[in-house]
Design an enzyme around this catalytic site. Sequence first.
Site, PDB file in Angstrom:
ATOM      1  CB  SER A 124      37.629  30.038  44.839  1.00 29.41           C
ATOM      2  OG  SER A 124      37.873  31.024  43.883  1.00 29.41           O
ATOM      3  CG  HIS A 125      36.733  34.135  46.012  1.00 30.22           C
ATOM      4  ND1 HIS A 125      36.302  33.158  45.143  1.00 30.22           N
ATOM      5  CD2 HIS A 125      35.632  34.636  46.589  1.00 30.22           C
ATOM      6  CE1 HIS A 125      34.979  33.101  45.182  1.00 30.22           C
ATOM      7  NE2 HIS A 125      34.536  33.974  46.054  1.00 30.22           N
ATOM      8  CG  ASP A 300      41.097  33.313  42.941  1.00 32.10           C
ATOM      9  OD1 ASP A 300      41.982  33.004  42.121  1.00 32.10           O
ATOM     10  OD2 ASP A 300      40.020  32.700  43.037  1.00 32.10           O
ATOM     11  CG  ASP A 302      41.111  28.817  42.752  1.00 32.00           C
ATOM     12  OD1 ASP A 302      40.935  30.029  42.928  1.00 32.00           O
ATOM     13  OD2 ASP A 302      40.283  28.107  42.128  1.00 32.00           O
ATOM     14  CG  ASP A 304      39.743  30.430  39.591  1.00 31.10           C
ATOM     15  OD1 ASP A 304      40.022  31.191  40.539  1.00 31.10           O
ATOM     16  OD2 ASP A 304      38.737  29.687  39.599  1.00 31.10           O
ATOM     17  NE  ARG A 305      36.687  34.761  41.900  1.00 34.59           N
ATOM     18  CZ  ARG A 305      35.692  35.238  42.605  1.00 34.59           C
ATOM     19  NH1 ARG A 305      35.861  36.341  43.294  1.00 34.59           N
ATOM     20  NH2 ARG A 305      34.536  34.616  42.648  1.00 34.59           N
ATOM     21  CE  LYS A 400      36.752  32.284  38.294  1.00 34.00           C
ATOM     22  NZ  LYS A 400      35.401  31.726  38.395  1.00 34.00           N
TER      23      LYS A 400
END
Length: 583
Positions: A124-125, A300, A302, A304-305, A400
């Site tokens: 992710s982030h 981010d 991937d 999703d954010r 998300k």
Amino acid sequence: MATFKVSRIDTKPYDGQKPGTSGLRKKVKVFAQPHYLQNFVQATFNALTADRIKGKTLVVSGDGRYYSKDAIQIIIKMSAANGVKRVWVGQSGLLSTPAVSAVIRERVGKDGSKASGAFILTASHNPGGPTEDFGIKYNMENGGPAPEGVTDKIYENSTTIKEYLIAEDLPDVDISKIGSTSFSGPDGEFEVEIFDSTDTYVKLMKSIFDFEAIKKLLACPKFTFCYDALHGVAGVYAKRIFIEELGASESSLLNCTPKEDFGGGHPDPNLTYAKELVQRMGLSKSNSESEPPEFGAAADGDADRNMILGKRFFVTPSDSVAIIAANAVEAIPYFSGGLKGVARSMPTSAALDVVAKALNLKFFEVPTGWKFFGNLMDAGQCSVCGEESFGTGSDHVREKDGIWAVLAWLSILAQKNKYKLDGEKLVTVEDIVRQHWATYGRHYYTRYDYENVDAGGAKELMAHLVNLQSDLPQVNKIVKKVNSAVSNVINADEFEYTDPVDGSISKHQGIRYLFEDGSRLVFRLSGTGSEGATIRVYIEQYENDSSKTGRDSQEALKPLVEVALELSKMQEFTGRSEPTVIT
Ligand code: G1P
Ligand code: ZN
């Protein structure tokens, strides 16, 4: 057609393969140890019932971070050996997390097949590169992360694993070119298909939003736009959607070429890490001379954010989901029939609660982590949801969705400006937020993160806070000593959630101190870190006097922050006098 055999490889368990808030995340050097990834993948196959694997289609892709290419080849070979019939890989191994969810739910293969699940390769982030993080998580047939029952089983399997299956002689597949390759194995034909990373996702977005309306907004010379993918996978989608489909100019994209190490940056869309965007939007201390764009957003690693910014203006994620919910029916065709319900994670501010109440919508408060929204969505109870941690989304997928959130904001702006595009002045992001506060009141909100603190100290701090909860008079004594103007704590507990759909109970989901005036302090340990511990402190205060909603939020929250630090004895337990990140 090349043929392959199945090899059984002896292995031994590794400690610590317990999936966290969102999958297993570790340093690359941990994942690259002999059999480490293989153990986890086999533990996952063993945790899933055979009908989810044998003869089925799996998706394997991710945010393109370092080690992904090796991992994809390993997972392809293990899938073949475990009886999977087909593996779908996004071109170059790239698929955003929400796009994986969309592919599972929507994509139909040549022979009418659909995917039964996915391995998503992302941390992710978290930063990427040889000395940084890699991650892997499994998503189920509904497109959402594996529920706790499955992740617990994966972990359990990882502690007893003795062997894994792999087609060692299967040649590496070229994942850079779209097309299919077939192999012949003991269970029959096995196929690897490389497909376009954006097609399915773009089609879904076009079915949700009014692209023509957004296109008109972006074509208006008064409306300027900037998107920063922080060198994550969002860049692939940004180019296709914002440039090719919606006609934005190339110069509106920042850092939109995915890199294995995110250009050495921390791919987390917040005011600390999205430096270039923050500067361009006129929000950094050293502002550039040029006039900032009207609208800015970041994603981010991937994708999703999301972070939403106006000109010199920051929209908190808690406000963002509330504003999207308040405007969804008018601005987004997908919701024109009304919202089924809305939900937020516990530490997210209560801005959404106020909207839900005013619009008479079903409302849910769930623990941190997107997986808890999935059940509500599958049961048709929730349309829009969000987290304070820059996560916003809807029931179009089970993750998300960073690009979706940007399109939602562009839709709201397009709708508010429908008859103003030729006029003097546009309705801005800031106008929309201030109008929202005037209608619903404002939730001042901030989060303090203490990253990479000593795990022992962090545990002690949490234990101390739980202990203190049993003595409210003592709590209030501390509160008053710090600042007598702060209202009383009237309740304190550890958040516990009973899923209304399946009845499952999740305990210890964060420590809450609730104040008489509606203010809240929440303390949690992060479940996504890869080293040490991260303490998160969430600070919130409600103001519904419209003459007082325009204050600087750090200023407004100062007394509560001091109370939080004193109650938790932050410095004593962690040795830290300052947080590492403030959002
Ligand atoms: C963090 C966020 C949480 C989010 C998760 C995955 O988890 O706080 O809201 O769902 O990342 O993106 P944490 O590190 O706090 O466990
Ligand atoms: Zn993410």
